[in-house]
Design an enzyme around this catalytic site. Structure first.
Site, mmCIF file in Angstrom:
data_model
loop_
_atom_site.group_PDB
_atom_site.id
_atom_site.type_symbol
_atom_site.label_atom_id
_atom_site.label_comp_id
_atom_site.label_asym_id
_atom_site.label_seq_id
_atom_site.Cartn_x
_atom_site.Cartn_y
_atom_site.Cartn_z
ATOM 1 N N ARG A 35 0.871 -1.177 0.000
ATOM 2 C CA ARG A 35 0.000 0.000 0.000
ATOM 3 C C ARG A 35 0.913 1.234 0.000
ATOM 4 O O ARG A 35 1.260 1.779 1.033
ATOM 5 C CB ARG A 35 -0.914 -0.021 1.225
ATOM 6 C CG ARG A 35 -2.172 -0.839 1.084
ATOM 7 C CD ARG A 35 -3.213 -0.172 0.220
ATOM 8 N NE ARG A 35 -3.505 1.184 0.643
ATOM 9 C CZ ARG A 35 -4.460 1.488 1.530
ATOM 10 N NH1 ARG A 35 -5.180 0.535 2.096
ATOM 11 N NH2 ARG A 35 -4.665 2.749 1.854
ATOM 12 N N HIS A 121 -14.026 1.202 -4.405
ATOM 13 C CA HIS A 121 -14.208 1.270 -2.951
ATOM 14 C C HIS A 121 -15.281 2.306 -2.631
ATOM 15 O O HIS A 121 -15.247 3.398 -3.176
ATOM 16 C CB HIS A 121 -12.891 1.686 -2.292
ATOM 17 C CG HIS A 121 -11.747 0.789 -2.621
ATOM 18 N ND1 HIS A 121 -11.114 0.820 -3.845
ATOM 19 C CD2 HIS A 121 -11.170 -0.214 -1.923
ATOM 20 C CE1 HIS A 121 -10.175 -0.113 -3.870
ATOM 21 N NE2 HIS A 121 -10.205 -0.762 -2.730
ATOM 22 N N LYS A 146 -12.257 -6.233 -7.822
ATOM 23 C CA LYS A 146 -12.332 -6.115 -6.357
ATOM 24 C C LYS A 146 -13.278 -4.971 -5.971
ATOM 25 O O LYS A 146 -13.159 -3.868 -6.477
ATOM 26 C CB LYS A 146 -10.943 -5.821 -5.784
ATOM 27 C CG LYS A 146 -10.952 -5.535 -4.286
ATOM 28 C CD LYS A 146 -9.664 -4.892 -3.808
ATOM 29 C CE LYS A 146 -9.779 -4.456 -2.350
ATOM 30 N NZ LYS A 146 -8.765 -3.490 -1.932
ATOM 31 N N ARG A 188 -15.327 -11.291 5.138
ATOM 32 C CA ARG A 188 -13.874 -11.478 4.965
ATOM 33 C C ARG A 188 -13.475 -12.948 5.119
ATOM 34 O O ARG A 188 -12.323 -13.314 4.885
ATOM 35 C CB ARG A 188 -13.122 -10.623 5.994
ATOM 36 C CG ARG A 188 -13.297 -9.125 5.767
ATOM 37 C CD ARG A 188 -12.567 -8.289 6.803
ATOM 38 N NE ARG A 188 -12.776 -6.873 6.596
ATOM 39 C CZ ARG A 188 -12.099 -6.116 5.711
ATOM 40 N NH1 ARG A 188 -11.175 -6.660 4.960
ATOM 41 N NH2 ARG A 188 -12.363 -4.827 5.582
ATOM 42 N N SER A 207 -5.587 -2.013 7.438
ATOM 43 C CA SER A 207 -5.561 -1.000 6.363
ATOM 44 C C SER A 207 -6.987 -0.664 5.934
ATOM 45 O O SER A 207 -7.183 0.117 5.012
ATOM 46 C CB SER A 207 -4.775 -1.540 5.162
ATOM 47 O OG SER A 207 -5.457 -2.656 4.618
#
Lengths: 226, 226
Positions: A35, A121, A146, A188, A207
């Site tokens: 990241r 996101h 994603k 998750r 994160s």
């Protein structure tokens, strides 16, 4: 062999920190996510050769998470593309590209689709057009698609599990989905049911909200994926 | 305080076994389920006073799981009712009553609805009429309604999570649901999302396919229900 792959992010905030990182801490991660957005653009390009040398035994996902998608770096489209292009010269296993925020960069990098994690996101909600967004992203033919979204109610999480399952059945095994926050934790660890290919787990500091630690994620997946 | 309560079954196959049981093994269980169907009818009634004495500090769920619903005992309706009536004299916290298999016994025990876990087990599938069955069971006004079903595909598990959520939103917090087998494991830890009030976890040998151990269940729920 575990069905759901575990991605462990590494978030360095200064050049000097790389030396202190112990690669063995990441040895059970299937993929190490750099990241990079905790550094400046110049620091990223300066650190890159050392980072890729240090983690040469690991599968690396390079992610430049911009402010608009919940990250830490604010860069122009030009700078975003320039960084990704340079990083690609180090041959990372994967690079994350923010499809809806950086469409032009995605278009310019289409030759690298087999390395791409096309991402979206939403830190506010699970948008009602999520399925359409997933289909749109899927149609670009990248290695993975994603999405990380923020549930407001329990049904939002259950809907995401169902949508991921439907996408996987319809379009194949290349979706990664997670509902963030405390409510979303179940998403998750449910990849064995939904088809979500990866889960992101933290070494220490997470994160993203609701992230579970690497140790805990391994423990739980070993039970659920028996 | 944990949202999902953990029920730990105890399955004794001989009278002499009760003495060897260490009550402290069950101290972190919210409810101890005496799965009496591993004994004969006479052995059950003989063991009862000692069992209830030994576990007097625990909340006890008494369950006589008959062969037809995946258990081990085969008794007439008359004998089923007689055993439940006698057990009720020991004032267990809860008794399990198989609604669709032993309707007459349920009818005869309606005064004890506030202690009843009305149950339905399907070891073959997730029946398409599950929602109707749940509503029918709910309408009897018992303390809890419990269903345990066998998923054949991933979507069966996701459907059960959604149905449980819908039931809970519509009719309140008194449903217990689980999908059995390896596929169904996620349903045993998703109560914080679906509203399923209890989960069944084994001390050592599991009492149903896909069950997770007490220790593992506590570990996972402490993470998911943070």
């Amino acid at each position: 062999m575990r069905k759901t792959k575990i991605v462990v992010p590494i978030m360095l905030t200064e050049l000097a920190e790389l030396e202190k990182v112990s690669v063995s801490d990441y040895r059970t991660a299937d993929i190490v996510e750099w990241r990079a957005d905790f550094l400046s653009a110049d620091e990223i390009l300066e650190m890159a050769p050392k980072f890729f040398e240090k983690f040469k035994e690991s599968k690396i996902l390079f992610t430049l998470r911009t402010v608009r998608e919940g990250g830490n770096i604010q860069v122009s489209e030009k700078k975003y593309l320039q960084i990704l292009k340079e990083i690609l010269t180090y041959n990372p296993a994967y690079i994350d590209v923010e499809f809806f925020t950086h469409g032009p960069s995605f278009a310019a990098l289409k030759d690298f689709r087999d390395k791409m994690v096309l991402s979206y996101h939403n830190f506010d909600e699970v948008p009602s057009d999520l399925t359409n967004r997933l289909i749109k992203m899927h149609e670009e033919g990248t290695a993975f698609v994603k999405v990380a979204v923020m549930p407001e109610r329990e049904c939002d999480v259950l809907d995401l599990l169902q949508i991921t399952r439907d996408m996987t059945l319809e379009y194949g095994d290349h979706f990664i989905s997670m509902a963030m926050g405390d409510l979303g934790r179940l998403s998750r660890i449910s990849g064995y049911l939904t088809g979500s290919c990866w889960t992101f787990a933290s070494l220490e500091n997470s994160s993203a909200p609701g992230q579970i630690s690497l140790k805990e994620t391994e423990y739980i997946l070993d039970i659920l994926e028996k």
